[in-house]
Design an enzyme around this catalytic site. Structure first.
Site, short mmCIF file in Angstrom:
data_model
loop_
_atom_site.label_atom_id
_atom_site.label_comp_id
_atom_site.label_asym_id
_atom_site.label_seq_id
_atom_site.Cartn_x
_atom_site.Cartn_y
_atom_site.Cartn_z
N THR A 63 2.29 -12.96 8.40
CA THR A 63 2.89 -12.73 9.69
C THR A 63 3.09 -13.93 10.55
OG1 THR A 63 0.87 -11.98 10.30
CG2 THR A 63 2.28 -10.28 9.86
N ARG A 88 48.71 36.06 -14.72
CA ARG A 88 47.73 36.40 -15.41
C ARG A 88 48.19 37.09 -16.62
NH1 ARG A 88 45.98 40.50 -11.12
NH2 ARG A 88 46.88 42.43 -11.74
N ASN A 136 42.29 35.56 3.95
CA ASN A 136 40.96 36.05 3.40
C ASN A 136 40.98 35.32 2.00
OD1 ASN A 136 38.85 38.05 3.58
ND2 ASN A 136 39.79 38.48 1.47
N ARG A 168 0.96 -1.12 0.10
CA ARG A 168 0.09 0.22 -0.01
C ARG A 168 0.64 1.31 0.11
NH1 ARG A 168 -3.55 -2.24 4.74
NH2 ARG A 168 -1.71 -3.58 5.04
C1 UD1 Z 1 -1.58 -6.70 10.93
C2 UD1 Z 1 -2.47 -7.77 11.88
C3 UD1 Z 1 -3.62 -7.14 12.37
C4 UD1 Z 1 -3.06 -5.88 13.02
C5 UD1 Z 1 -2.21 -5.02 12.55
C6 UD1 Z 1 -1.86 -3.93 13.24
C7 UD1 Z 1 -1.93 -10.14 10.87
C8 UD1 Z 1 -2.30 -10.99 9.83
N1 UD1 Z 1 -2.65 -9.05 10.90
O1 UD1 Z 1 -2.17 -6.44 9.86
O2 UD1 Z 1 -4.42 -7.99 12.90
O3 UD1 Z 1 -4.60 -5.15 13.39
O4 UD1 Z 1 -1.33 -5.83 11.94
O5 UD1 Z 1 -0.88 -2.97 12.69
O6 UD1 Z 1 -0.83 -10.21 11.45
N2 UD1 Z 1 5.48 -9.09 7.60
C9 UD1 Z 1 6.44 -10.13 7.70
N3 UD1 Z 1 6.26 -11.21 6.83
C10 UD1 Z 1 5.15 -11.29 6.06
C11 UD1 Z 1 4.31 -10.41 5.99
C12 UD1 Z 1 4.35 -9.32 6.88
O7 UD1 Z 1 7.55 -9.90 8.13
O8 UD1 Z 1 4.96 -12.38 5.33
C13 UD1 Z 1 5.61 -7.73 8.36
C14 UD1 Z 1 5.54 -6.57 7.69
O9 UD1 Z 1 6.69 -6.24 7.22
C15 UD1 Z 1 4.76 -5.69 8.86
C16 UD1 Z 1 4.16 -6.55 9.63
O10 UD1 Z 1 4.71 -8.10 9.46
O11 UD1 Z 1 5.86 -4.94 9.36
C17 UD1 Z 1 2.56 -6.51 9.86
O12 UD1 Z 1 2.41 -6.94 8.42
P1 UD1 Z 1 1.32 -5.90 7.58
O13 UD1 Z 1 1.01 -6.75 6.19
O14 UD1 Z 1 1.41 -4.67 7.68
O15 UD1 Z 1 -0.05 -6.36 8.60
P2 UD1 Z 1 -1.40 -5.71 8.74
O16 UD1 Z 1 -2.25 -5.93 7.54
O17 UD1 Z 1 -1.33 -4.25 8.98
CA CA Z 2 0.51 -2.99 9.19
#
Ligand code: UD1
Ligand code: CA
Length: 458
Positions: free
Chosen positions: A82, A445, A382, A18
């Site tokens: 995550t 010069r 200077n 995003r």
């Molecule tokens: C996540 C939570 C959501 C919560 C929100 C809070 C999950 C499924 N959802 O959503 O419940 O309300 O955060 O801000 O966790 N990342 C990895 N590896 C991956 C995917 C993501 O390391 O495969 C990292 C991203 O870099 C990021 C963090 O995990 O820093 C969260 O991922 P993001 O995709 O932003 O999760 P949200 O959709 O915001």
């Molecule tokens: Ca997030």
């Protein structure tokens, strides 16, 4: 609790779709520091160096951005969610010998040490704890589901939320900071599935799995604490950046720094400004900069990694990076100091003067239209308007040395390597290619000739 040992795991492997950028989201900057800087700054006082970070998208760039970190980076080659990030890191977490793992989303730069303490305080009481917030806009946050007795039963992602199955929304959402008891949660990780609208493995499903196992869950409620907002879009990023900006500026005002037009002043989190300094907006001051008491920064200055001693006077419209400006110096308006520029006490540079890897000795002056690169200028010299050190032959850089008390006439080219002696004088318009000994004058010069002018007869 004395028998708890906590290792932090920062989730930073995601791309941040995003943000519409090829750069890893955690490297996007707020006040010129990457998002991850803030997460580490909040973790450090509690965790010291017990911090692991999962990287994936743009992993090398993320590691390069934090070369001093003693803690380990773990690579998540494919970003399958995550929960998957947690699975690939778990062995490394267990190896630290910790009893608990504090998992934090790397896109949470406003998180505070106090908020993290609230979570670590419940370490001894449950198997899973996580922070919840009730923001005005619950947006894409994971929804916290509670049963009629208010016990947490699950976290359900916004897009997977089914009113019939999960009941009316409570407004309480998951902040993305969790504390997991390693012994009891570890065995659940292999049970995570990706049967959801995103086709990802969610860390949040741990909660429902824990409930099924009869484990204890705690939701640490933090109300509408905006410090726990995640950054997913440019708008969220600048909202967080503005919050940080005004926090820093207001703290400095309270400490006794005089900041005029404060809403137009941007100061990074690593900058040190002493009470008694005076700053006029608009100004941007970033990196490891120091502004001492009695230093004066006029409006429209861009400053990075620079030091201003007390009594230095930085006039308006300057671009200053990697410079040291000592007591009593005057800079600008319209000057450019590049990395390695050093102005010793009471030195001055004026409009359209550029310095790079150059030292201006005590009381030395270069007041107009000058370039000093790879140059040492002695005290009290200077440098006339339009003096250029020709330090580059297209391949290599060469030094110029100008002794104390020298006088360089206007519009002089000093072709490096070259040395102008102590108390030497160079005539205006010279192109100097040979050293000038101490106390001698040099003119290089074309000699002027005057010829009678022929006027057309009308
Ligand atoms: C996540 C939570 C959501 C919560 C929100 C809070 C999950 C499924 N959802 O959503 O419940 O309300 O955060 O801000 O966790 N990342 C990895 N590896 C991956 C995917 C993501 O390391 O495969 C990292 C991203 O870099 C990021 C963090 O995990 O820093 C969260 O991922 P993001 O995709 O932003 O999760 P949200 O959709 O915001
Ligand atoms: Ca997030």
């Amino acid at each position: 609790m004395s028998d708890t040992k906590i290792t932090a795991l920062v989730l930073a492997a995601g791309k941040g779709t995003r943000m519409h950028s090829s750069k890893a989201k955690v490297l996007q900057t707020l006040l010129n520091e990457p998002m991850l800087h803030y997460v580490y700054a909040a973790l450090k006082p509690i965790m010291q160096d017990n911090i692991l970070t999962v990287v994936g998208h743009d992993a090398e760039a993320v590691q390069r951005a934090f070369p001093d970190r003693k803690t380990k980076f773990i690579t998540q080659d494919e970003q399958l969610g995550t929960g998957h990030a947690l699975q690939v890191s778990w062995d490394a977490v267990v190896k630290t010998g910790a009893t608990h793992c504090l998992v934090i989303n790397g896109d949470t730069p406003l998180v505070t040490v106090d908020a993290l303490h609230r979570l670590t305080n419940v370490a001894g009481c449950c198997d899973v704890a996580f922070m919840t917030i009730t923001p005005r806009d619950t947006g894409a946050f994971g929804r916290v589901v509670r049963d009629p007795e208010r016990r947490i039963t699950a976290i359900v992602e916004a897009k997977d939320y089914d009113l019939n199955r999960h009941g009316p929304v409570t407004g309480e959402v998951n902040a993305g900071v969790y504390l997991l008891k390693i012994d009891t949660i570890g065995p659940l990780l292999s049970k995570l599935k990706n049967e959801n609208k995103s086709g990802e493995y969610y860390i949040t499903d741990i909660v429902e799995l824990a409930v099924q196992e009869g484990l204890t869950i705690d939701g640490v409620q933090c109300g509408d604490d905006i410090s726990l907002m995640g950054i997913n879009s440019p708008r969220e990023l600048v909202t967080a950046e503005n919050t940080l900006r005004s926090q820093i500026v207001n703290d400095l005002l309270d400490a006794g720094v005089l900041i005029h037009n404060p809403e137009t002043v941007i100061i990074g989190p690593k900058v040190r400004v002493e009470p008694g300094a005076e700053i006029f907006g608009h100004c941007e001051i970033y990196g490891n900069s120091t502004v001492e008491a009695e230093a004066h920064l006029g409006s429209y200055n861009y400053i990075l990694n620079s030091t201003f001693e007390g009594g230095s006077d930085i006039r308006q419209f300057n671009h200053i990076e990697g410079a040291i400006v000592c007591k009593g110096c005057r800079v600008g308006p319209y000057a450019r100091l590049r990395p390695g520029a050093v102005m010793e006490r009471d030195a001055r540079i004026g409009n359209f003067v550029e310095m790079k890897k150059a030292t201006l000795g005590e009381g030395a002056k270069a007041n107009h239209l000058t370039y000093l690169g790879d140059t040492e200028v002695g005290a009290g010299s200077n440098i006339g308007a339009g003096t250029i050190t020709c330090n580059y032959d297209g391949k290599n850089k060469f030094p110029t040395t100008i002794g104390e008390g020298a006088f360089i006439g206007s519009n002089t080219a000093l072709v490096a390597p070259v040395t102008i002696g102590k108390d030497a004088l160079v005539g205006a318009g010279s192109t100097i290619t040979k050293d000038v000994p101490d106390g001698q004058g040099a003119v290089a010069r074309g000699r002027q000739i005057n010829i009678k002018r022929r006027l057309k007869k009308s």
